[in-house]
Every structure is written in structure tokens, then in C-alpha cells.
Design an enzyme around this catalytic site. Sequence first.
Site, PDB file in Angstrom:
ATOM      1  N   GLY A  30       4.283   4.073  16.871  1.00  0.00           N
ATOM      2  CA  GLY A  30       3.266   5.087  16.612  1.00  0.00           C
ATOM      3  C   GLY A  30       3.077   5.450  15.158  1.00  0.00           C
ATOM      4  O   GLY A  30       2.187   6.246  14.836  1.00  0.00           O
ATOM      5  N   ALA A  31       3.868   4.869  14.246  1.00  0.00           N
ATOM      6  CA  ALA A  31       3.741   5.234  12.832  1.00  0.00           C
ATOM      7  C   ALA A  31       2.377   4.856  12.275  1.00  0.00           C
ATOM      8  O   ALA A  31       1.769   5.614  11.515  1.00  0.00           O
ATOM      9  CB  ALA A  31       4.846   4.575  12.010  1.00  0.00           C
ATOM     10  N   GLY A  32       1.894   3.667  12.643  1.00  0.00           N
ATOM     11  CA  GLY A  32       0.579   3.250  12.172  1.00  0.00           C
ATOM     12  C   GLY A  32      -0.521   4.157  12.690  1.00  0.00           C
ATOM     13  O   GLY A  32      -1.468   4.491  11.962  1.00  0.00           O
ATOM     14  N   ASP A  33      -0.415   4.582  13.945  1.00  0.00           N
ATOM     15  CA  ASP A  33      -1.410   5.486  14.524  1.00  0.00           C
ATOM     16  C   ASP A  33      -1.343   6.859  13.860  1.00  0.00           C
ATOM     17  O   ASP A  33      -2.364   7.522  13.677  1.00  0.00           O
ATOM     18  CB  ASP A  33      -1.193   5.624  16.030  1.00  0.00           C
ATOM     19  CG  ASP A  33      -1.340   4.297  16.754  1.00  0.00           C
ATOM     20  OD1 ASP A  33      -2.102   3.444  16.279  1.00  0.00           O
ATOM     21  OD2 ASP A  33      -0.669   4.108  17.791  1.00  0.00           O
TER      22      ASP A  33
END
Length: 347
Positions: A279-282
Site C-alpha cells: 500500500g505504500a505506492g497507493d
Amino acid sequence: MSEHCSDVKQISILLAEAKDPAAASNQNGGEPKSLVVCFGEMLIDFVPTVSGVSLAEAPAFKKAPGGAPANVAVGVSRLGGSSAFIGKLGDDEFGRMLNDILKQNNVDNSGIRFDPDARTALAFVTLRADGEREFMFYRHPSADMLLTESELKTDILNQAKVFHYGSISLISEPCRSAHVAAMRIAKSSGAILSYDPNLRLALWPSAEAAKEVQINEDEIVFLTGGDDPNDDNVVLKKLFHPNLKLLVVTEGSAGCRYYTKEFKGRVSGIKVKAVDTTGAGDAFVGGFLSSLASDPSILKDEKRLKEALYFANACGAVTVTEKGAIPALPSKEAVAQLMKQVVVASS
């Protein structure tokens, strides 16, 4: 634990501004809108209860809400912004659970449709000991693939300041046509279009089919045709085109690169001890889009653009310090606290 602030090696985010930005004002005294509308899939990720194992080796799995566009919608809302999600879920327990998660996170879910004949999508995901991600999808077909153009909630699309989407909703019909129609409606209403090529090659009929919407397995590496993706000239030649207002390439804990017609540069990342990079990219995308929706003029001001991208980097960094995607998405206060810590540490 390692130092990271992105859930994949590199992500390209393409932003294209609508033809008529003046149209992006609502009917209430002409005040500018700040709604981020996210379109696409929302599903259940099943992740192993122990880390560093293959799917076959996992002794048990824990369910977690997932789907990149939905994650971005929640991310924007967590930061105090206004967001909506458009997509289709199965009329089943998992679908109702995901719908409730959107409501609990103050995401406008009025664009959700439920399919009584198809199940909510499932994905089994693991990060093996060798660092490679392993996916197994259950979508044959799943409800998110079956959204039709007639089911689109057009009033939400007409209100969008930013319309954000990925590539998965472009794989098959009828969702592909619904996606294109939604994009056309949002753009004609003055929205900025945001694209994150979030490739899951296993879902495509072939690698060539995936290329047709300009994504690929290693994303920017493949998009540049094997040329050096770290070379600015290569990126500009292979990826940038006249309709783009901004191209962003994220590089995990190293930060990100940005390219516009007027300027290009790099914004440093924030190194933290990573617990889970999911979820870091999101979180990065949600952080940047929350800034963009509030003030689209940052696309023309390099100083403020860099500030927005640094904030987005901080969003990704906070996210990796906790497990899960949606549970780990940060508040504005948490991001501000991390940024303050960085300033204190460097002074």
C-alpha cells in the site's frame, strides 16, 4: 526489516489535465471542486500469517481489504480530502464488508454497484523470502470486471476535480468500456486525469495486450524498451508526450522523479524501518492527489510541486511502518509528525 517506502520497485503516474480547467467549478457560486474520484477494483487480499513464505508454504491467511484505486480513495479521505469510489462488488459478505470500509473511511460510495451473480474478487498475495511478490487471483469473472457503462453514476464524475484509475479495469469488457466512458465524462467536466499503471501481468491475456495500455511487468523498465530508466532523456523520449502535464516515477525510499514540459527534477524520500510495504505506492498517490485536488496550479509551480511530492513520499513512508494497506494509510497529522522528525534529525 528493511528500509523502503514503496510497495513496488517503480511506479509511473501519468497526469493529464482536462481541456477546459474552468469547467472544474461546481454550480455553487463557481467555487472550485476538490473531489478525487477513483475508478476500478476493490477486492479482498489474503496474506500469509507468517512472512517470507510462498503461497503454498503459508500455514494460514488473513483477509485484508485491497485494490489500488480503493486504497487511493481511502488515502485521500484519511488526509482530510474529499474522495469517491466507483466500481462493482459482489452481492456477498465480502462485497458488503468492503462497502462498509469505504463508508467508515468517509469515502463517497454512492457509485458502488452490487452484482448478484458474480463474486467479489479475491487475491492471495505473499512476499517471498527472495523479495519477489507472488499473486494468485480469483476473478473468473469477478464483479469488478462486470461494471457496465449504464451503471456509472455520472453526477459523481461530473463533480470530479481529479479522476484516478489504474490498468486492471482496462483488461476486459464490459468494464473496459465503462472505464473509457467514465474517463471521457470526467475529462469533459474539467477533471484532471491521473493514471497509475499498476500492472498485474497474470491478469492479462498476454504481455502484448498489457502493452496496449502502456504498462508492463516491470513498469517503467519495460516502458522504456530496455533502455536505461534512470536516464532522464530516455524517460522523456519514451514516456512523455504533449498531452501530459506531469509524469512521476517513484523510486521507493530514494524518493521520486518528476517531469513536466517546463521542468524536471528529483525529490528525496524518507527512510524508515519498514514493517510492511503493502500500500505504500497507493499512499504516495493519495498524498499527491490530495494536494493536487486542493490546488491544481502546483503543476505550474516547481517549488510547490516538489513540496507536494515530498508530502506524498512521507505518506508512503508512514504507511510502511504498519501492516496492511488501508489500516496503515496515514492521517495528515501522522505525516506532519514524520516530516517534523526529519527536520529535527537533520538540524
